[in-house]
Design a protein around this motif. Structure first.
Motif, mmCIF file in Angstrom:
data_model
loop_
_atom_site.group_PDB
_atom_site.id
_atom_site.type_symbol
_atom_site.label_atom_id
_atom_site.label_comp_id
_atom_site.label_asym_id
_atom_site.label_seq_id
_atom_site.Cartn_x
_atom_site.Cartn_y
_atom_site.Cartn_z
ATOM 1 N N ARG A 102 0.801 -1.426 0.084
ATOM 2 C CA ARG A 102 0.018 0.071 0.121
ATOM 3 C C ARG A 102 0.877 1.263 -0.065
ATOM 4 N NH1 ARG A 102 -5.050 -1.815 -0.460
ATOM 5 N NH2 ARG A 102 -5.833 0.054 0.267
ATOM 6 N N PHE A 150 0.824 4.615 1.985
ATOM 7 C CA PHE A 150 0.336 5.090 3.165
ATOM 8 C C PHE A 150 1.089 6.377 3.549
ATOM 9 C CE2 PHE A 150 0.349 4.380 8.030
ATOM 10 C CZ PHE A 150 -0.941 4.690 8.134
ATOM 11 N N SER A 199 -5.073 3.933 3.217
ATOM 12 C CA SER A 199 -4.140 3.942 2.124
ATOM 13 C C SER A 199 -4.678 3.512 0.929
ATOM 14 C CB SER A 199 -3.011 3.055 2.448
ATOM 15 O OG SER A 199 -3.651 1.770 2.633
#
Length: 172
Positions: A20, A22, A126
């Motif tokens: 992800r 983030f 995210s």
């Protein structure tokens, strides 16, 4: 990963991680409640030089870092510590904290939150990484931070200050 009951061996390969973007970090969600029976969640993060999170507090889980590469400073309540590769820090729930990557190169660390559940927050706040690299980041947009604050509250994470503010700033 195949369906397994907690209590049997669990293996998550690099290619099975949920990668992800983030904020400024790339984060791999390695394991969560499903893999650990709710005991903890595990992440691998990479943050660029200067990366820092808003001052915040968790009400649901303890958070721990094991720094693998780079250097970072962590503020945990009144305690300020510099971490180098191999160092560990615990940020207990209900204690305001933040960090800043202070090395000239990216920092890489393992984060563990206990109990599990924080992985759901990371996934919701995210976005899937298009590739394995740090995300493009244009700064903390006030509108996006307000939305992030709403999502964070849902998971027991409360922003107590902007990036760059420290726990000691709350006493002024």
């Amino acid at each position: 990963m195949t369906d397994q009951d907690y209590g049997s061996a669990v293996v998550v390969t690099q290619s099975e991680r949920n990668t992800r973007w983030f904020f400024r970090n790339m984060v791999d969600v390695i394991a969560g409640a499903e893999q650990t029976g709710g005991a903890y969640a595990m992440f691998e993060l990479i943050g660029p030089p200067g990366d820092e999170v808003p001052l915040h507090v968790h009400t649901e889980e303890d958070e721990a870092f094991l720094l693998l590469e780079g250097e970072m400073t962590v503020w945990v309540g009144d305690d300020v510590r510099t971490l180098r590769a191999g160092d560990y820090a615990l940020m207990p729930k209900h204690v305001v904290h933040c960090y800043k990557v202070t090395s000239d190169t990216a920092a890489r660390w393992i984060a563990i939150t206990s109990p599990a559940g924080f992985e759901d927050y990371v996934i919701e706040i995210s976005e899937p990484a298009a590739e394995r690299r740090l995300p493009d980041f244009a700064g903390f947009d006030p509108e996006k931070m307000a939305e992030a604050g709403k999502i964070s509250e849902k998971y027991g994470v409360t922003f107590r200050g902007a990036p760059g503010q420290r726990p000691s700033d709350l006493k002024k």
